[in-house]
Design a protein around this motif. Sequence first.
Motif, PDB file in Angstrom:
ATOM      1  N   ARG A   3      86.621  48.895  17.692  1.00 42.37           N
ATOM      2  CA  ARG A   3      85.574  48.817  18.324  1.00 42.37           C
ATOM      3  C   ARG A   3      84.274  48.558  17.147  1.00 42.37           C
ATOM      4  NH1 ARG A   3      81.846  52.807  17.906  1.00 42.37           N
ATOM      5  NH2 ARG A   3      82.337  54.904  16.776  1.00 42.37           N
ATOM      6  N   PHE A   4      84.805  48.651  15.934  1.00 44.05           N
ATOM      7  CA  PHE A   4      84.021  48.506  14.774  1.00 44.05           C
ATOM      8  C   PHE A   4      83.683  47.008  14.561  1.00 44.05           C
ATOM      9  CE2 PHE A   4      85.901  52.741  14.249  1.00 44.05           C
ATOM     10  CZ  PHE A   4      84.763  53.276  14.069  1.00 44.05           C
ATOM     11  N   ALA A   5      82.899  46.647  13.615  1.00 46.82           N
ATOM     12  CA  ALA A   5      82.768  45.322  13.237  1.00 46.82           C
ATOM     13  C   ALA A   5      83.904  44.710  12.631  1.00 46.82           C
ATOM     14  CB  ALA A   5      81.527  45.051  12.385  1.00 46.82           C
ATOM     15  N   LEU A  58      82.388  36.708  13.123  1.00 51.78           N
ATOM     16  CA  LEU A  58      81.860  38.170  13.245  1.00 51.78           C
ATOM     17  C   LEU A  58      81.856  38.567  14.536  1.00 51.78           C
ATOM     18  CD1 LEU A  58      80.827  40.723  11.845  1.00 51.78           C
ATOM     19  CD2 LEU A  58      78.726  39.794  12.196  1.00 51.78           C
ATOM     20  N   PHE A  59      82.792  39.659  14.705  1.00 54.11           N
ATOM     21  CA  PHE A  59      82.724  40.310  16.108  1.00 54.11           C
ATOM     22  C   PHE A  59      82.031  41.718  15.806  1.00 54.11           C
ATOM     23  CE2 PHE A  59      86.431  37.432  16.131  1.00 54.11           C
ATOM     24  CZ  PHE A  59      86.351  37.121  17.372  1.00 54.11           C
ATOM     25  N   PRO A  60      80.663  41.821  16.310  1.00 59.38           N
ATOM     26  CA  PRO A  60      80.009  43.250  16.117  1.00 59.38           C
ATOM     27  C   PRO A  60      80.557  44.069  16.559  1.00 59.38           C
ATOM     28  CG  PRO A  60      78.407  41.062  16.552  1.00 59.38           C
ATOM     29  CD  PRO A  60      80.065  40.826  16.876  1.00 59.38           C
ATOM     30  N   GLY A  66      81.100  43.715  22.528  1.00 63.83           N
ATOM     31  CA  GLY A  66      81.978  43.484  23.784  1.00 63.83           C
ATOM     32  C   GLY A  66      82.255  41.967  24.112  1.00 63.83           C
ATOM     33  N   TYR A  67      80.829  41.572  24.358  1.00 63.75           N
ATOM     34  CA  TYR A  67      80.947  40.152  24.770  1.00 63.75           C
ATOM     35  C   TYR A  67      81.497  39.184  24.076  1.00 63.75           C
ATOM     36  CZ  TYR A  67      77.052  42.166  27.542  1.00 63.75           C
ATOM     37  OH  TYR A  67      76.343  43.040  28.505  1.00 63.75           O
TER      38      TYR A  67
END
Length: 330
Positions: free
Chosen positions: A159-161, A176-178, A202-203
Amino acid sequence: MWKKECGQFCREIHYKRKEEGIEITGCFGEDGQIVLPDEIEGLPVISIAPYAFAEAKTDQDDLIWRNKEVPDIKVDRHAQEKAERICAEQVESVWLPKGVTEIGRYAFYRCRNLKTLILSDSLLEIGGGAFTGCRLEAVEIHFFQGEKSCLRSIVDEIRFAVRARLFYEGEEARVLFPEHYEEAVENTPARLLVTHHHGAGGYYRQCFYDRELDYKKYDELLYRTRAEEELETAVELVMNRLCYPYRLEPAAKDRYKTFLQECLKEAAGILAEQENQDGLMFLEREGLWTLEALEAAMERAAQSKKTEVLSLLMDMRYRCFPKKQKTFEL
């Protein structure tokens, strides 16, 4: 890009023979930087066993490969296993074999200090809970057979960046996945629990189709980033796509550039603070600098004592905004 030296490998690797190749069951070494060979005894390494790096247990039936280029430590065998097995919080980074196609369930369970994972596109299957309890920050994937990978499975568990570097034939993408998280909020009158989503991450984790990252869909989510993320996160995400524009469509590039122009002074300061030289040079290359933004970046670099970045910015100022020479009329 994919080149390992024998001296990098763990001092001792435990494994089992399977019909198709080798399964890693554990490693011994001097630190948490784990580099695994692509082959053992002439056979390809194809899988990581369940719980392989999660706990210190050793199966007496395991076979053992020893790295001859790393000096052996003469200690009691039982004590050696107890003291030097690399597992749990000792694991810091892992470079998987090129041919690994499967990671067993809970393979890295509670490896809290695991920050970096390097793998190839051969890996498409990840067992349940493989990264439970991890705070993985960086993923590097090398593509040899197309664009399918297990990236979605990885980011879904974290769930973290997560910062991903994706190496295709002659090209690199950085995405990057925030960070994101879900919160269950009780609607007392209706006696219902309503799930609230926080952060744009999440998006972005939904931007996959058939195990391939959908760059078009990813780039369409800029409005989510602007609305839900801190400016530092937005700037990093935008510069990743502009500096490494794999499958970046012209319309998306224009949107990213417009975003930068709208917050150029603040963005330039962030890039200087982060020592993002690629981003700073992009601003010069695209002619986006203003004198005010450039001087703000120089001030931020000076305050943060980023001397190398400050020197780069001073050269840019000289090139982009040269001082006019004084003229005298006689």
